[in-house]
Scaffold this motif. Structure first.
Motif, PDB file in Angstrom:
ATOM      1  N   PRO A   7       1.256  -2.103  -1.184  1.00  0.00           N
ATOM      2  CA  PRO A   7       0.809  -1.042  -2.093  1.00  0.00           C
ATOM      3  C   PRO A   7       2.014  -0.358  -2.745  1.00  0.00           C
ATOM      4  O   PRO A   7       3.138  -0.463  -2.248  1.00  0.00           O
ATOM      5  CB  PRO A   7       0.050  -0.080  -1.182  1.00  0.00           C
ATOM      6  CG  PRO A   7       0.461  -0.409   0.194  1.00  0.00           C
ATOM      7  CD  PRO A   7       0.919  -1.833   0.201  1.00  0.00           C
ATOM      8  N   ASP A  60       2.438   2.898  -3.035  1.00  0.00           N
ATOM      9  CA  ASP A  60       2.808   4.084  -2.269  1.00  0.00           C
ATOM     10  C   ASP A  60       1.984   4.132  -0.990  1.00  0.00           C
ATOM     11  O   ASP A  60       1.139   3.289  -0.748  1.00  0.00           O
ATOM     12  CB  ASP A  60       2.638   5.361  -3.082  1.00  0.00           C
ATOM     13  CG  ASP A  60       1.213   5.574  -3.566  1.00  0.00           C
ATOM     14  OD1 ASP A  60       0.269   5.332  -2.779  1.00  0.00           O
ATOM     15  OD2 ASP A  60       1.026   5.997  -4.710  1.00  0.00           O
ATOM     16  N   ALA A  61       2.253   5.149  -0.179  1.00  0.00           N
ATOM     17  CA  ALA A  61       1.623   5.234   1.142  1.00  0.00           C
ATOM     18  C   ALA A  61       0.557   6.325   1.210  1.00  0.00           C
ATOM     19  O   ALA A  61       0.233   6.799   2.279  1.00  0.00           O
ATOM     20  CB  ALA A  61       2.695   5.492   2.193  1.00  0.00           C
ATOM     21  N   THR A  62       0.004   6.723   0.065  1.00  0.00           N
ATOM     22  CA  THR A  62      -0.964   7.815   0.093  1.00  0.00           C
ATOM     23  C   THR A  62      -2.330   7.396   0.614  1.00  0.00           C
ATOM     24  O   THR A  62      -3.096   8.233   1.072  1.00  0.00           O
ATOM     25  CB  THR A  62      -1.131   8.451  -1.299  1.00  0.00           C
ATOM     26  OG1 THR A  62      -1.503   7.426  -2.223  1.00  0.00           O
ATOM     27  CG2 THR A  62       0.155   9.114  -1.751  1.00  0.00           C
ATOM     28  N   ASP A  63      -2.667   6.109   0.559  1.00  0.00           N
ATOM     29  CA  ASP A  63      -3.967   5.643   1.049  1.00  0.00           C
ATOM     30  C   ASP A  63      -3.960   5.298   2.528  1.00  0.00           C
ATOM     31  O   ASP A  63      -4.936   5.509   3.230  1.00  0.00           O
ATOM     32  CB  ASP A  63      -4.438   4.423   0.254  1.00  0.00           C
ATOM     33  CG  ASP A  63      -4.815   4.771  -1.169  1.00  0.00           C
ATOM     34  OD1 ASP A  63      -5.178   5.939  -1.416  1.00  0.00           O
ATOM     35  OD2 ASP A  63      -4.723   3.892  -2.036  1.00  0.00           O
ATOM     36  N   THR A  64      -2.864   4.728   3.001  1.00  0.00           N
ATOM     37  CA  THR A  64      -2.755   4.355   4.415  1.00  0.00           C
ATOM     38  C   THR A  64      -1.292   4.343   4.820  1.00  0.00           C
ATOM     39  O   THR A  64      -0.426   4.023   4.006  1.00  0.00           O
ATOM     40  CB  THR A  64      -3.381   2.984   4.694  1.00  0.00           C
ATOM     41  OG1 THR A  64      -3.240   2.698   6.099  1.00  0.00           O
ATOM     42  CG2 THR A  64      -2.724   1.869   3.914  1.00  0.00           C
ATOM     43  N   THR A  98       6.455   3.413   6.093  1.00  0.00           N
ATOM     44  CA  THR A  98       5.857   4.575   5.444  1.00  0.00           C
ATOM     45  C   THR A  98       6.161   5.834   6.244  1.00  0.00           C
ATOM     46  O   THR A  98       6.442   5.763   7.447  1.00  0.00           O
ATOM     47  CB  THR A  98       4.328   4.413   5.340  1.00  0.00           C
ATOM     48  OG1 THR A  98       3.781   4.292   6.666  1.00  0.00           O
ATOM     49  CG2 THR A  98       3.943   3.179   4.533  1.00  0.00           C
ATOM     50  N   ASN A 107       7.903   5.994   1.138  1.00  0.00           N
ATOM     51  CA  ASN A 107       7.855   4.621   1.645  1.00  0.00           C
ATOM     52  C   ASN A 107       9.067   3.837   1.166  1.00  0.00           C
ATOM     53  O   ASN A 107       9.725   4.205   0.190  1.00  0.00           O
ATOM     54  CB  ASN A 107       6.566   3.910   1.236  1.00  0.00           C
ATOM     55  CG  ASN A 107       6.371   3.867  -0.260  1.00  0.00           C
ATOM     56  OD1 ASN A 107       5.949   4.852  -0.858  1.00  0.00           O
ATOM     57  ND2 ASN A 107       6.685   2.748  -0.877  1.00  0.00           N
TER      58      ASN A 107
END
Length: 156
Positions: free
Chosen positions: A68, A70-74, A115, A134
């Motif tokens: 991904p 960025d790491a905002t979802d997991t 992350t 991340n």
């Protein structure tokens, strides 16, 4: 009145423009499954009152797919969860804290992602803020590790 509003607006964006960063390992570092890695989380010094509360460090096993953006979802597989108290160490670096984590033994070859998430309280009103960072790392295709068994070195 307008100058007070402008001052508050500037103060707000100054506080929120400072974010957590992963200083180490740098992007592209090679990590193997089960390897200990030092993750260095830094946060710039600030004139705004900040109370760092906690951090989570994880690893997204991209398994040959695109990681991904960025790491905002997991955050992936959690490797560390606990207190975050960055301190000054060297004069040329922002305050930071080192965490030694062990990469998952199931880490796939290719590009993977370390992350981090940090929770803090900002300002006199103690506004809650959650930030993410991340860095992508590489896992070599030859994941053999040397292990000592009954006096002999074997590769697993």
């Amino acid at each position: 009145m307008k100058s007070n509003l402008l001052f508050l607006f500037t103060l707000f964006f100054t506080a929120f423009s400072q974010t957590i960063t992963i200083l180490s390992p740098p992007a592209g570092t090679e990590v193997s499954p089960g390897q200990d890695v030092t993750v260095q989380l830094a946060f710039p010094n600030s004139l705004t009152g900040m109370e760092h509360i906690s951090a989570v460090i994880g690893m997204i096993n991209c398994a040959g797919a695109t990681c991904p953006t960025d790491a905002t979802d997991t955050l992936g597989i959690p490797l560390f969860m606990g207190n975050y108290t960055p301190q000054f160490h060297e004069g040329n670096l922002p305050p930071y804290q080192n965490f030694t984590v062990t990469t998952p033994s199931t880490l796939a070859a290719g590009t993977n992602m370390i992350t981090a998430a940090q929770f803090m309280l900002v300002g006199a009103s103690a506004s809650p803020v959650l930030q993410f960072a991340n860095v992508t790392v590489n896992t070599p295709a030859n994941n053999r590790r040397a292990t000592m068994v009954r006096g002999r070195v074997i590769f697993v």
